[in-house]
Design a protein around this motif. Structure first.
Motif: not given
Length: 222
Positions: A104-107, A127-129, A208-210, A213-219
């Motif tokens: 939900r957070m990633v979306l 699934l990758v993130l 969840t914090k980690d 961070r990865r999701a923000a970098i990706h998007y």
């Protein structure tokens, strides 16, 4: 933070039909969760981003993503302490709720950066993130398998507890991998009285914090 993101009851934990599919097909539990998250949570994330931009046009994508990250990290921390279920079922419940909260957070982070959270490709990215798969192509193949199995899924039942125990163990390990919990002893520490609350709170928050961070970098760079 509760005013920043709507938290309808039906989306705070995986819905019952998803648990049934994951139980019937535990090896593909992360894929089933990712597919259902995009279907069920994607529209919510899109509405949230649109509303926030209308209310706070001064906020940029990074600020919106930070709002989502803080909110869902708090939810993840709480989910590690309050479920109350004991033993193996409680451990599986915890990691399932955590994986759902993280998806939900990633979306929401995707929506903050302008990506459509309802697009099918978001399931691949989840699934990758969440490090279930290293590459998008393998994630897409696994999602296709999981989607095809939805129609043919069956629940594991029987008088003996052995088949169900194997299902729960497989599902728990796969969901723990999705939620960023690598060590099986951490996943099932909840089975030890008194250990689960403290360890669950810390592990959920850090994982969840980690992921945020990865999701923000990706998007941000997409």
């Amino acid at each position: 933070m509760t005013q920043d993101i709507a938290t309808p009851t039906e989306t705070t934990a995986p819905p019952g039909n998803l648990w049934s599919r994951m139980k019937a097909d535990p090896q593909y539990a992360p894929e089933h969760l990712a597919l259902e998250a995009v279907r069920r949570l994607g529209p919510e994330a899109r509405r949230w981003a649109e509303q926030k931009r209308a209310e706070r046009p001064d906020l940029g994508p990074d600020e919106l993503a930070a709002l989502a990250a803080r909110h869902f990290t708090t939810l993840a921390r709480v989910s590690g302490a309050v479920s109350g279920a004991a033993g193996l079922p409680g451990a599986v419940l915890d990691v399932g709720v955590l994986a759902w909260t993280q998806a939900r957070m990633v979306l929401h982070i995707a929506a903050a950066f302008g990506a459509d959270p309802t697009a099918q490709e978001r399931a691949t990215e989840l699934l990758v993130l969440q490090r279930v798969h290293k590459f998008g192509e393998t994630a897409r193949i696994a999602l296709g398998v999981a989607a095809g199995r939805e129609r043919a899924s069956r629940l594991f039942t029987g008088a003996s507890g052995r088949p169900l125990t194997r299902v729960m163990m497989t599902m728990g390990v796969r969901l723990a991998q999705m939620a960023g919990i690598r060590a099986a002893r951490k996943v099932f520490a909840k089975m030890i009285p008194g250990a689960g609350m403290i360890l669950g709170t810390w592990v959920n928050s850090a994982a969840t914090k980690d992921l945020a961070r990865r999701a923000a970098i990706h998007y941000r760079n997409d």
